[in-house]
Design a protein around this motif. Structure first.
Motif, PDB file in Angstrom:
ATOM      1  N   ASN A   1       0.748  -1.420  -0.143  1.00 43.94           N
ATOM      2  CA  ASN A   1       0.048  -0.032   0.127  1.00 43.94           C
ATOM      3  C   ASN A   1       0.877   1.172   0.007  1.00 43.94           C
ATOM      4  O   ASN A   1       2.028   1.256   0.553  1.00 43.94           O
ATOM      5  CB  ASN A   1      -0.871   0.186   1.120  1.00 43.94           C
ATOM      6  CG  ASN A   1      -1.952  -1.063   0.914  1.00 43.94           C
ATOM      7  OD1 ASN A   1      -2.539  -1.277  -0.016  1.00 43.94           O
ATOM      8  ND2 ASN A   1      -2.512  -1.573   2.359  1.00 43.94           N
TER       9      ASN A   1
ATOM     10  N   LEU B   1      -4.334  -4.036  -6.767  1.00 44.57           N
ATOM     11  CA  LEU B   1      -4.801  -5.076  -5.689  1.00 44.57           C
ATOM     12  C   LEU B   1      -4.565  -4.553  -4.338  1.00 44.57           C
ATOM     13  O   LEU B   1      -5.191  -4.790  -3.527  1.00 44.57           O
ATOM     14  CB  LEU B   1      -3.809  -6.261  -5.725  1.00 44.57           C
ATOM     15  CG  LEU B   1      -4.265  -7.188  -6.890  1.00 44.57           C
ATOM     16  CD1 LEU B   1      -3.111  -8.109  -7.468  1.00 44.57           C
ATOM     17  CD2 LEU B   1      -5.306  -8.026  -6.436  1.00 44.57           C
ATOM     18  N   GLY B   2      -4.183  -3.151  -4.143  1.00 46.39           N
ATOM     19  CA  GLY B   2      -3.659  -2.463  -2.925  1.00 46.39           C
ATOM     20  C   GLY B   2      -5.080  -1.505  -2.357  1.00 46.39           C
ATOM     21  O   GLY B   2      -6.003  -1.577  -3.367  1.00 46.39           O
TER      22      GLY B   2
ATOM     23  N   TYR C   1     -10.361  -9.049   3.934  1.00 43.36           N
ATOM     24  CA  TYR C   1     -11.428  -9.218   4.660  1.00 43.36           C
ATOM     25  C   TYR C   1     -12.546  -8.442   4.121  1.00 43.36           C
ATOM     26  O   TYR C   1     -13.660  -8.629   4.360  1.00 43.36           O
ATOM     27  CB  TYR C   1     -11.003  -8.489   5.965  1.00 43.36           C
ATOM     28  CG  TYR C   1      -9.717  -9.135   6.809  1.00 43.36           C
ATOM     29  CD1 TYR C   1      -9.750 -10.284   7.653  1.00 43.36           C
ATOM     30  CD2 TYR C   1      -8.745  -8.200   6.745  1.00 43.36           C
ATOM     31  CE1 TYR C   1      -8.913 -10.502   8.472  1.00 43.36           C
ATOM     32  CE2 TYR C   1      -7.608  -8.782   7.864  1.00 43.36           C
ATOM     33  CZ  TYR C   1      -7.865  -9.978   8.633  1.00 43.36           C
ATOM     34  OH  TYR C   1      -6.943 -10.522   9.424  1.00 43.36           O
TER      35      TYR C   1
ATOM     36  N   SER D   1      -7.225 -14.142   9.916  1.00 41.51           N
ATOM     37  CA  SER D   1      -6.654 -14.387   8.563  1.00 41.51           C
ATOM     38  C   SER D   1      -5.373 -15.413   8.599  1.00 41.51           C
ATOM     39  O   SER D   1      -4.683 -15.237   9.765  1.00 41.51           O
ATOM     40  CB  SER D   1      -6.166 -13.209   8.146  1.00 41.51           C
ATOM     41  OG  SER D   1      -5.373 -13.269   6.885  1.00 41.51           O
TER      42      SER D   1
ATOM     43  N   ALA E   1      -0.546 -11.159   5.320  1.00 44.02           N
ATOM     44  CA  ALA E   1       0.405  -9.938   5.592  1.00 44.02           C
ATOM     45  C   ALA E   1       1.468  -9.742   4.535  1.00 44.02           C
ATOM     46  O   ALA E   1       2.210  -9.036   4.569  1.00 44.02           O
ATOM     47  CB  ALA E   1       0.922 -10.143   6.992  1.00 44.02           C
TER      48      ALA E   1
ATOM     49  N   ARG F   1       3.470  -9.748  11.746  1.00 47.19           N
ATOM     50  CA  ARG F   1       2.125 -10.470  11.238  1.00 47.19           C
ATOM     51  C   ARG F   1       2.661 -11.585  10.423  1.00 47.19           C
ATOM     52  O   ARG F   1       1.877 -12.374  10.274  1.00 47.19           O
ATOM     53  CB  ARG F   1       1.029  -9.324  10.685  1.00 47.19           C
ATOM     54  CG  ARG F   1       0.709  -8.622  11.894  1.00 47.19           C
ATOM     55  CD  ARG F   1      -0.819  -8.024  11.634  1.00 47.19           C
ATOM     56  NE  ARG F   1      -0.941  -7.524  10.198  1.00 47.19           N
ATOM     57  CZ  ARG F   1      -0.825  -6.348   9.855  1.00 47.19           C
ATOM     58  NH1 ARG F   1      -0.297  -5.425  10.889  1.00 47.19           N
ATOM     59  NH2 ARG F   1      -1.045  -5.856   8.833  1.00 47.19           N
TER      60      ARG F   1
ATOM     61  N   HIS G   1      -8.956  -0.166  11.182  1.00 47.91           N
ATOM     62  CA  HIS G   1      -8.331  -0.884  10.156  1.00 47.91           C
ATOM     63  C   HIS G   1      -8.792  -0.366   8.910  1.00 47.91           C
ATOM     64  O   HIS G   1     -10.092  -0.057   8.857  1.00 47.91           O
ATOM     65  CB  HIS G   1      -8.535  -2.318  10.672  1.00 47.91           C
ATOM     66  CG  HIS G   1      -7.867  -3.374   9.226  1.00 47.91           C
ATOM     67  ND1 HIS G   1      -8.377  -3.311   8.181  1.00 47.91           N
ATOM     68  CD2 HIS G   1      -6.849  -4.114   9.692  1.00 47.91           C
ATOM     69  CE1 HIS G   1      -7.040  -4.157   7.438  1.00 47.91           C
ATOM     70  NE2 HIS G   1      -6.482  -4.717   8.455  1.00 47.91           N
TER      71      HIS G   1
ATOM     72  N   HIS H   1      -9.946  -1.757   6.069  1.00 41.80           N
ATOM     73  CA  HIS H   1     -11.199  -2.336   5.840  1.00 41.80           C
ATOM     74  C   HIS H   1     -12.318  -2.217   6.527  1.00 41.80           C
ATOM     75  O   HIS H   1     -13.275  -2.439   6.174  1.00 41.80           O
ATOM     76  CB  HIS H   1     -10.773  -4.058   5.767  1.00 41.80           C
ATOM     77  CG  HIS H   1      -9.761  -4.518   5.085  1.00 41.80           C
ATOM     78  ND1 HIS H   1      -9.371  -5.858   4.671  1.00 41.80           N
ATOM     79  CD2 HIS H   1      -8.938  -3.908   4.316  1.00 41.80           C
ATOM     80  CE1 HIS H   1      -8.499  -6.018   3.896  1.00 41.80           C
ATOM     81  NE2 HIS H   1      -8.166  -4.725   3.807  1.00 41.80           N
TER      82      HIS H   1
END
Ligand SMILES: NC(=O)C1=CN([C@@H]2O[C@H](COP(=O)(O)OP(=O)(O)OC[C@H]3O[C@@H](n4cnc5c(N)ncnc54)[C@H](OP(=O)(O)O)[C@@H]3O)[C@@H](O)[C@H]2O)C=CC1
Ligand SMILES: CC(=O)N[C@@H](CCC(=O)OP(=O)(O)O)C(=O)O
Length: 318
Positions: free
Chosen positions: A78, A100-101, A134, A159, A164, A171, A189, A191
Motif C-alpha cells: 500500500n 490490488l492494494g 477481509y 486471517s 500480511a 504479522r 483498520h 477494511h
C-alpha cells in the motif's frame, strides 16, 4: 491475446495471479516485475509456470513505455502505486489498470471491484480498485441485510499469515505466530473504513492473524430491526446469491478448508439467539489470496473486457 503486465510479480498475490494466467485462454503475460527476483525463473515461485526459461524482470517506473501491455496489475505494498499509475496513464492511455492494494478504493474515479456486486460498472472499466481481502468477505455477509441493521455489526476476522504479504512484518513472523493468535488494529483498520463506506453503515472490525498460511474466516454479530430466524436468513441469502457460481450458501457453518485454494466464497451458519430474535450471527470464509485478491482481480479483468467472467478460473477447484 491481451497482454498483461504484473508489477510486484513475486509477492503472494502476484504469484497467485500468475498461477491463474497459465490457463487463461485470452490473456498472456507481457512481463512480471520484481526487483529482488529479477533474472530468476518465474517457475521458482509459480511451480505450474509452463516456460522454465521465463524470468522476472526488473522494471523502473520510467520504463513502462517499453512494455507492450494493455492490462496492468499492480501488486505492490500500500502507498506505492501512485507513480506507477501516473506513468502507465501517460504511456498507455487506453490501458486497464487494476490495483490490488488499498490506494484507490476511496477514489470515485476508480471502479470498486467487488465483482458480483458491481458487475455493471466493471464492464468496460479501465481503472479498477480491487477490494481488500477481509472487506470482500464482510461485504458478502452484510450487503444482503444492509437495510435490516440497527447497530454496527461486530466482525471478528481471522486471517492466515499470507494476508500480511511476503515482506517481513510482526504479522508474518513465524516465531511470533507459532501456537499463537495475534489480534491487531482493533479499531480503524482500513477494511473497517472500506466496509463502512461501501455499506453506507458503520461496522466494527477486529482482525487477527493465525499460524495457517491462507484463508479468512469472519464471524459477524448482527442486531436486526425485526425478529428473524436462522431459516429465514438462510432463505434470504440463498435467494440473494441464487445463480452465483462462486458464492456458496449453507445452513452449516462454513470453514476455511471448504474454500482454501478455490475462487469461491462461502456464507452460512445463520444463527439467531433464542432469547432475542433480533440478534443474529453468521460466518463467511474465503481464500484471501484468491477471492480476496487474485481470482477476484481476474473476474474483474474478464468483466472489463467482456470475457467470460470465470475465464482462467475453471481449472482450479471451485
Ligand atoms: N496478501 C493478501 O492476502 C492480500 C494483499 N492485498 C494487497 O495486494 C498488494 C500486494 O500484496 P502481497 O502480494 O501480499 O505483497 P508482497 O509483500 O507479498 O509482495 C509485494 C511485491 O511488491 C514488490 N514491491 C515492493 N515495493 C515495490 C516498489 N516500490 N516498486 C515496485 N515493486 C515493489 C515486491 O517486489 P520484490 O519482488 O522486488 O521484492 C513484491 O514483488 C498489497 O497492496 C496488499 O495490501 C490485497 C488483498 C489480499
Ligand atoms: C493478516 C494481514 O496482515 N492482513 C492484511 C490485509 C491484506 C489486504 O487485503 O490488504 P490491503 O487492504 O492492504 O490491500 C492487513 O490486515 O493489512
Amino acid at each position: 491475446m491481451r497482454r498483461l503486465a504484473l508489477i510486484g510479480g513475486r509477492g503472494y498475490t502476484g504469484s497467485e495471479l500468475l498461477k491463474l494466467l497459465v490457463d487463461h485462454p485470452g490473456i498472456e503475460l507481457a512481463l512480471a516485475s520484481s526487483g529482488s527476483q529479477a533474472g530468476s525463473p518465474i517457475r521458482e515461485q509459480v511451480p505450474n509456470w509452463p516456460d522454465p526459461d521465463r524470468t522476472y524482470t526488473a522494471l523502473a517506473v520510467d520504463e513502462v513505455a517499453r512494455v507492450d501491455a494493455e492490462i496492468w496489475v499492480l501488486a505492490l505494498p500500500n502507498g506505492k502505486s501512485a507513480p506507477w499509475v501516473e506513468a502507465i496513464e501517460k504511456a498507455h492511455p487506453d490501458a486497464l489498470i487494476l490495483d490490488l492494494g488499498a490506494d484507490w478504493r476511496f477514489d470515485e474515479a476508480w471502479v470498486y471491484g467487488l465483482s458480483e456486486w458491481n458487475r455493471d460498472a466493471l464492464v468496460g472499466a479501465r481503472r479498477i480498485a480491487n477490494p481488500g481481502c477481509y472487506a470482500t468477505g464482510a461485504q458478502f455477509g452484510l450487503l444482503p441485510i444492509r437495510d435490516w441493521l440497527v447497530r454496527p455489526p461486530v466482525i471478528f476476522g481471522v486471517s492466515g499469515f499470507s494476508g500480511a504479504g511476503r515482506t517481513p512484518s510482526p504479522r508474518n513472523d513465524p516465531d511470533r505466530l507459532r501456537d499463537n493468535l495475534i489480534p491487531y488494529s482493533l479499531s480503524g483498520h482500513v477494511h473497517e473504513r472500506e466496509v463502512s463506506t461501501r455499506l453506507g453503515r458503520p461496522v466494527r472490525f477486529h482482525p487477527h492473524v493465525a499460524p495457517f498460511f491462507r484463508g479468512i474466516s469472519l464471524t459477524m454479530a448482527i442486531d436486526l430491526a425485526d425478529p428473524t430466524s436462522g431459516a429465514e436468513l438462510l432463505a434470504h441469502f440463498e435467494a440473494c446469491y441464487a445463480g452465483e457460481a462462486l458464492v456458496r450458501v449453507s445452513e452449516a457453518i462454513p470453514e476455511i478448508r471448504d474454500v482454501a485454494g478455490t475462487p469461491s466464497l462461502a456464507v452460512g451458519g445463520f444463527t439467531v439467539d433464542e432469547r432475542n430474535p433480533h440478534r443474529a450471527s453468521l460466518v463467511v470464509v474465503l481464500d484471501n489470496l484468491l477471492k480476496g485478491a487474485a481470482s477476484q482481480a481476474l473476474q474483474n479483468i474478464n468483466l472489463a473486457f467482456g470475457l467470460d467472467e470465470r475465464s482462467g478460473l475453471e481449472f482450479i477447484d471451485s
